[in-house]
Design a protein around this motif. Structure first.
Motif, PDB file in Angstrom:
ATOM      1  N   LEU A   9      -0.492  -8.371  43.461  1.00  0.00           N
ATOM      2  CA  LEU A   9      -1.081  -9.377  44.222  1.00  0.00           C
ATOM      3  C   LEU A   9      -2.529  -9.155  44.871  1.00  0.00           C
ATOM      4  O   LEU A   9      -3.420  -9.785  44.792  1.00  0.00           O
ATOM      5  CB  LEU A   9      -0.049  -9.729  45.525  1.00  0.00           C
ATOM      6  N   ILE A  29      -8.185 -16.426  47.064  1.00  0.00           N
ATOM      7  CA  ILE A  29      -6.756 -16.208  46.350  1.00  0.00           C
ATOM      8  C   ILE A  29      -6.504 -17.127  45.160  1.00  0.00           C
ATOM      9  O   ILE A  29      -5.691 -17.004  44.601  1.00  0.00           O
ATOM     10  CB  ILE A  29      -5.733 -16.552  47.338  1.00  0.00           C
ATOM     11  N   LEU A  42       4.616 -14.044  43.869  1.00  0.00           N
ATOM     12  CA  LEU A  42       4.226 -14.391  45.177  1.00  0.00           C
ATOM     13  C   LEU A  42       5.315 -15.305  45.817  1.00  0.00           C
ATOM     14  O   LEU A  42       5.680 -15.183  46.723  1.00  0.00           O
ATOM     15  CB  LEU A  42       2.891 -14.914  45.348  1.00  0.00           C
ATOM     16  N   LEU A  46       8.179 -15.053  48.758  1.00  0.00           N
ATOM     17  CA  LEU A  46       8.165 -15.545  49.744  1.00  0.00           C
ATOM     18  C   LEU A  46       9.255 -16.237  49.984  1.00  0.00           C
ATOM     19  O   LEU A  46       9.977 -16.433  51.217  1.00  0.00           O
ATOM     20  CB  LEU A  46       6.831 -16.490  50.193  1.00  0.00           C
ATOM     21  N   LEU A  68       0.894 -22.349  48.913  1.00  0.00           N
ATOM     22  CA  LEU A  68       1.965 -21.273  48.813  1.00  0.00           C
ATOM     23  C   LEU A  68       3.247 -21.904  49.352  1.00  0.00           C
ATOM     24  O   LEU A  68       4.121 -21.595  48.505  1.00  0.00           O
ATOM     25  CB  LEU A  68       1.473 -20.100  49.720  1.00  0.00           C
ATOM     26  N   ASP A 125      -1.657 -18.395  53.911  1.00  0.00           N
ATOM     27  CA  ASP A 125      -2.394 -17.340  52.802  1.00  0.00           C
ATOM     28  C   ASP A 125      -3.004 -16.220  53.680  1.00  0.00           C
ATOM     29  O   ASP A 125      -2.789 -15.152  53.249  1.00  0.00           O
ATOM     30  CB  ASP A 125      -3.198 -18.092  52.027  1.00  0.00           C
ATOM     31  N   LEU A 153       0.328 -13.978  53.214  1.00  0.00           N
ATOM     32  CA  LEU A 153       0.169 -13.181  52.058  1.00  0.00           C
ATOM     33  C   LEU A 153      -0.556 -12.081  52.386  1.00  0.00           C
ATOM     34  O   LEU A 153      -0.424 -10.995  52.189  1.00  0.00           O
ATOM     35  CB  LEU A 153      -0.757 -14.054  50.972  1.00  0.00           C
TER      36      LEU A 153
END
Length: 180
Positions: A9, A29, A42, A46, A68, A125, A153
């Protein structure tokens, strides 16, 4: 999260100097989103957090939090609720004002999208100063829902967002996948 996942990541987050203004090092990102393997890792990570925390709905914060949170909600089998800047949602909304470094802002959620049966996981994020995340917690509680936690993130630890959020979390977990 494994060290390999963290490194994957982190390797897909690009530094952009002097954006959006001189002296700022922006964490972009979009390379992570463009890499289907990294984006899937990712999303899976999550989604697992949301399930583990017993969430029933997922809130994404405008704007990159939407990117996201929506696939995470699908993966976790939960509803997605957008928290938007004021004036962007039609219909009845609840709003919450908050202070920024140089001014103030306001966010909104549809009043009917959250209720007493909901345990909400907030996804975004980047955690910088924590103002938007803090306001979202208050907004979610005003809608009658409970906070399952916040998943981020990337935390920019040097900006103090975690310390600002601690009182607003009221014991709910704050999980940042990467802290710089």
């Amino acid at each position: 999260m494994t060290g390999a996942t963290r490194e994957l990541l982190l390797s897909r987050i690009r530094d952009v100097r002097d954006y959006p203004k001189q002296g700022v090092l922006f964490k972009d990102i979009t390379p992570l989103l463009a890499d289907p393997q990294a984006f899937a890792v990712l999303t899976d990570t999550l989604a697992e957090l949301c399930v583990r925390r017993g969430a029933t709905k997922i809130v994404g914060l405008e704007a990159r939090g939407f990117i996201l949170a929506a696939p995470v909600a699908v993966k976790a089998g939960m509803g997605f609720i957008p928290v938007r800047k004021a004036g962007k949602l039609p219909g009845a909304t609840l709003s919450q004002a908050y202070d920024l470094e140089y001014g103030s802002a306001e966010i909104e959620v549809h009043a009917e999208d959250l209720g007493a049966d909901d345990r909400v996981m907030v996804i975004d994020d980047v955690l910088a100063t924590g103002g938007t995340a803090e306001a979202s917690l208050e907004l979610i509680r005003r809608a009658g829902a409970r906070i399952a936690g916040i998943a981020i993130l990337l935390e920019l630890g040097f900006l103090g967002g975690r310390a600002r959020l601690e009182p607003a979390l009221r014991g709910a977990p704050l999980e940042c996948l990467i802290t710089l």
